[in-house]
Scaffold this active site. Structure first.
Site, PDB file in Angstrom:
ATOM      1  N   CYS A 162      63.561   4.416  54.297  1.00 57.54           N
ATOM      2  CA  CYS A 162      64.900   4.238  53.737  1.00 57.54           C
ATOM      3  C   CYS A 162      66.035   4.783  54.588  1.00 57.54           C
ATOM      4  O   CYS A 162      67.197   4.670  54.207  1.00 57.54           O
ATOM      5  CB  CYS A 162      64.918   4.814  52.329  1.00 57.54           C
ATOM      6  SG  CYS A 162      63.673   3.988  51.310  1.00 57.54           S
ATOM      7  N   HIS A 216      73.216   9.469  50.793  1.00 56.77           N
ATOM      8  CA  HIS A 216      71.974   8.742  50.549  1.00 56.77           C
ATOM      9  C   HIS A 216      71.922   8.471  49.046  1.00 56.77           C
ATOM     10  O   HIS A 216      71.641   7.368  48.629  1.00 56.77           O
ATOM     11  CB  HIS A 216      70.773   9.545  51.041  1.00 56.77           C
ATOM     12  CG  HIS A 216      69.489   8.804  50.961  1.00 56.77           C
ATOM     13  ND1 HIS A 216      69.277   7.617  51.631  1.00 56.77           N
ATOM     14  CD2 HIS A 216      68.361   9.042  50.255  1.00 56.77           C
ATOM     15  CE1 HIS A 216      68.065   7.173  51.350  1.00 56.77           C
ATOM     16  NE2 HIS A 216      67.489   8.012  50.510  1.00 56.77           N
ATOM     17  N   HIS A 248      68.928   0.693  45.155  1.00 54.78           N
ATOM     18  CA  HIS A 248      68.444   1.238  46.426  1.00 54.78           C
ATOM     19  C   HIS A 248      67.893   0.087  47.267  1.00 54.78           C
ATOM     20  O   HIS A 248      66.808  -0.408  47.008  1.00 54.78           O
ATOM     21  CB  HIS A 248      67.366   2.288  46.157  1.00 54.78           C
ATOM     22  CG  HIS A 248      67.018   3.102  47.354  1.00 54.78           C
ATOM     23  ND1 HIS A 248      67.287   2.704  48.647  1.00 54.78           N
ATOM     24  CD2 HIS A 248      66.419   4.325  47.463  1.00 54.78           C
ATOM     25  CE1 HIS A 248      66.867   3.626  49.493  1.00 54.78           C
ATOM     26  NE2 HIS A 248      66.336   4.627  48.798  1.00 54.78           N
TER      27      HIS A 248
END
Lengths: 390, 401
Positions: free
Chosen positions: B162, B293, B328
């Site tokens: 990620c 994030h 996400h």
């Protein structure tokens, strides 16, 4: 025996990029575990496939593969911390372990922040990811997957686990390059070291044998008239700046003098691809400051399919002629996608290790993938005939 | 070393495709999360995702045959097309240059592998579609970008989960600054899949309806998808061709927790921020905005906020999470975050953290830009990316002046 200064110094050239030194490596392939197993297979020119029909319950396209049938990670790393490793992670970790054992690089608490990992793959462990999907289809409830196995299904698992095991806090990268992965990894690693982000890296590739990978090889080969058996394994190299290694009075096993890659339309009648690979190879020689007639061997991709192998041979011949020896490493290790590129490099180094007469010789690696990616690297290698590393 | 600038933006997201639409949606705080359509979610307790329902690859790519490429590769190639169009560079000139791509991803074409897994269960592994089997390689994401635009340089797919887009941006920045390449397309792509939805659910990381980063009652992520591409070139090149310069890449930092596969580590993330600042030549006090994030899981946000306070002290800059809007998007996340930050720099605004209702007393110093975009002068932005495996990557962007 110590290599002479003349053998060690690469020709100076304004276009010479930072040379990477390899100061140790570990390899596990269908030919066996360890450098000697690969060297022996190369010397024999043959490595038999193994009977893999008992490895999995799922159907396989053929009964044989260049696989490490009896490989168990706990035999090498013990049980602690390894029980949830999938095969990809296990193979990569053992290659890392062997690479550390093979190098004279000192790893201490002070250096861990400056050490990292760059690991090549195709799609991680296709088995781990596919098994996850399968569970969502066949379980009583679709979400009843095993959370402990979830990290395995993500592509950067092996590199992350290796960082944890060895406490390496520097750059930790996974590169999905398929056939090009090893060359991607070398270029990426060279940038990290050249730009000062890291001092040393474990750089390599891993690919596991599984029903999923066996079928992937089967369909790919069948589409293009090839018969290569699937393979598996990992090769991991300790890479550092060649200049820094020499300044410390250490001796490299090899230097990567140049790596060039590109993407073209796949091999076909229009010749774009041959011209592309030709250009990569010529560019690599130029940047390494190496003349074509200095190259003694080419470790080819040898993908086993006429369309690809003819394109590769045409490009190699255009730049190097018919002279240099061709090493078809995939004949010994099978089609192992990303790991195949790492095996090409490992094979060249394994040969150097046992043959002092080759000290300082220059070799080339060529690589190509089904989607048009191509690349070449120039490698100079040495033996360890004096039995130590330095 | 050459200075490196961003001259093209190509977002493909659930809240907008193309920089103008994406920018408008960020300003409006649009929610891109909706019921899952790409797979049958029957039997799953939670069924929301940030899917790009409007994605029509045939309308975006021109050279690739869309039947031969997986959804994630098509996200990558489409985003790249948009970035090149936004950069206003002549396609022939680009193809003849030293140009390539680096794209990040978490799952790559795992939704293709998932389809094959389903096909194998349904009709047997002997009767799979060979063309589909070939699409599984994640290397194809960057190769799709190169093939679509006829780029003959590097094609690198960074599959570092990620934070992969930040890795990709960093590598592209280096290739240009060192003179190894003249133009690079960098970003990332990922697709929603059944397997990852199930995995995150079982890990306890998924939330039911809405992702609320930094909120006291935050309860997890919503999976998302999309593509992000940024067009990078040297400052000299941009000036010579009269290109519009969106922002400058100042530098980046990458490190690894080397601690745990799924639990982030506060001191290591703080170290990564300091590394990014040092490499970019900026002081913490100069940072105007942090694109978090910000996954919305209790642990990630706590650790990230803590690390921010460790590095920035009592008055950290505003920090917002685009994941509140996009879900996400995994390997595309920091790429879409970078584009949002660039749009914030050029448009003088901060993207909001939507779904925010209750301040968390555990993170009193955090300003999450709650619910509504805010006007602000953004000269330096920090884009955070953290990943499974403890892989941290942070990119620093600056207003060009």
């Amino acid at each position: 025996m110590t290599a002479t200064a003349a053998q060690l110094s690469a020709p100076a050239s304004s276009t010479t990029p930072l040379a990477l030194a390899i100061t140790g490596f570990g390899v596990l392939s269908g030919a066996g575990i360890g450098i000697e197993a690969l060297a022996s297979a190369l010397a024999a020119g043959h490595s038999p496939t193994a009977d893999v029909s008992g490895m999995f319950e799922d159907p396989l396209p053929r009964r044989d593969a260049h696989a490490l049938v009896d490989f168990r990670v706990r035999d090498h790393l013990g049980r602690k911390g390894t029980s949830f490793f999938d095969r990809s992670t296990s193979l990569a970790m053992v290659a890392c372990e062997e690479a550390f054992a093979d190098t004279d690089l000192e790893v201490g608490d002070a250096s861990r922040d400056r050490m990292g990992i760059t690991l090549g793959t195709t799609a991680g462990s296709a088995k781990s990811t596919s098994d996850y999907s399968r569970d969502t289809f066949v379980q009583e409830r679709p979400y009843l997957v095993n959370p402990l196995l979830f990290p395995n299904a993500v592509m950067n698992c092996a590199a992350g686990q290796a960082a944890i095991r060895y406490g390496l806090k520097g750059v930790n990268a996974t590169i999905a390059g398929g056939h090009l992965a090893m060359l991607n990894v070398l270029r990426y690693s060279r940038n990290l070291i050249g730009c000062g982000y890291a001092d040393a890296l474990l750089a390599g590739c891993v690919e596991e044998f599984s029903p999923q990978s066996a079928w992937a090889v089967h369909y790919a080969q069948r589409t293009d008239g090839g018969r290569l058996a699937p393979g598996e394994g990992a090769a991991v190299f300790v890479v550092e700046s060649a200049a820094a290694v020499r300044a410390a009075g250490r001796r490299p096993d090899a230097e990567i003098l140049a790596v060039e890659t590109g993407v073209y339309d796949p091999p076909g009648a229009d010749g774009t691809f041959v011209a592309g690979l030709t250009s990569c190879l010529a560019r690599a020689l130029k940047r390494a400051g190496v003349r074509p007639d200095e190259v003694t061997a080419v470790a080819t991709a040898a993908n086993g399919m006429p369309r690809f192998d003819e394109a590769e041979e045409a490009a190699v011949t255009a730049v190097l002629g018919a002279g240099p020896e061709r090493l078809r490493v995939k004949d010994l290790t099978g089609e192992a996608f990303s790991a195949s590129g790492a095996f090409q490099l490992a094979a060249l180094l394994a040969r150097h290790r046992t043959q002092p007469a080759r000290d300082g010789e220059l070799s080339v690696i060529t690589t190509l993938g089904a989607d048009g990616a191509a690349g070449a690297a120039v490698v100079r290698g040495w033996s360890r005939a004096d039995g130590d590393h330095g | 070393m050459r200075r490196v600038v961003i001259t093209g933006l190509g977002p493909v997201s659930s809240i907008g495709i193309g920089a103008p639409a994406y920018g408008e949606a960020l300003r409006a705080g649009v929610n891109g999360v909706s019921p899952i359509a790409c797979f049958d979610s029957t039997g799953f307790p939670y069924f929301m995702a940030g899917e790009v329902h409007e994605f029509q690859p045939t309308e975006l790519v021109r050279r690739l045959s869309v039947d031969e490429w997986g959804r994630t590769s098509l996200f990558a190639a489409s985003a790249a097309r948009l970035a090149v169009a936004d950069a206003g560079i002549d396609e022939e000139e680009l193809a003849a240059s030293r140009a390539g791509s680096s794209m990040g991803t978490t799952g790559g074409e795992s939704q293709v592998l998932e389809r094959l897994t389903g096909d194998a269960l349904e009709r047997g592994v002997h009767r799979l579609d060979a063309g589909l089997v070939r699409q599984v390689s994640s290397a194809r994401l960057s190769q799709a970008v190169n093939r679509e635009l006829r780029l003959t340089g590097d094609a690198v797919t960074l599959s570092t989960a990620c934070s992969a887009s930040n890795y990709a941006l960093g590598y592209a920045y280096d290739l240009i600054r060192t003179g190894e390449a003249d133009y690079m397309i960098a970003g990332g792509a990922d697709s929603v899949g059944r397997w990852s939805h199930a995995g995150f659910y079982r890990l306890g990381a998924l939330t039911e309806k809405a992702c609320s980063p930094f909120d006291k009652n935050r309860s997890g992520i919503i999976t998302g998808e999309g593509g992000a591409a940024l067009f990078l070139e040297s400052l000299d090149s941009a000036l010579a061709r009269g290109a519009r310069i969106h922002a400058e890449v100042l530098g980046y930092g990458v490190n690894c927790d080397a601690n745990h596969m799924v639990a982030p580590l506060r001191e290591s993330i703080a170290a990564c921020m300091r590394l990014a600042h040092r490499n970019a030549g900026v002081e913490a006090a100069d940072v105007d905005y942090i694109c978090a994030h910000g996954t919305g899981t209790p642990a990630n946000d706590q650790v990230e906020a803590g690390a921010v306070v460790d590095v920035f002290g009592e008055r950290p800059p505003p920090i917002s999470s685009t994941k509140s809007m996009l879900g996400h998007t995994m390997g595309a996340a920091s790429g879409l975050g970078a584009i949002a930050s660039v749009l914030g720099i050029t448009g003088s605004f901060l993207p909001p953290t939507i779904n925010y209702s209750t301040p968390d007393p555990e993170m009193p110093l955090i300003d999450p830009v709650a619910n509504e975009a805010r006007r602000a002068d953004v000269r330096i932005a920090q884009v955070n990316g953290f990943a499974f495996g403890g892989n941290n990557a942070i990119v620093m962007l600056g207003r060009y002046s």
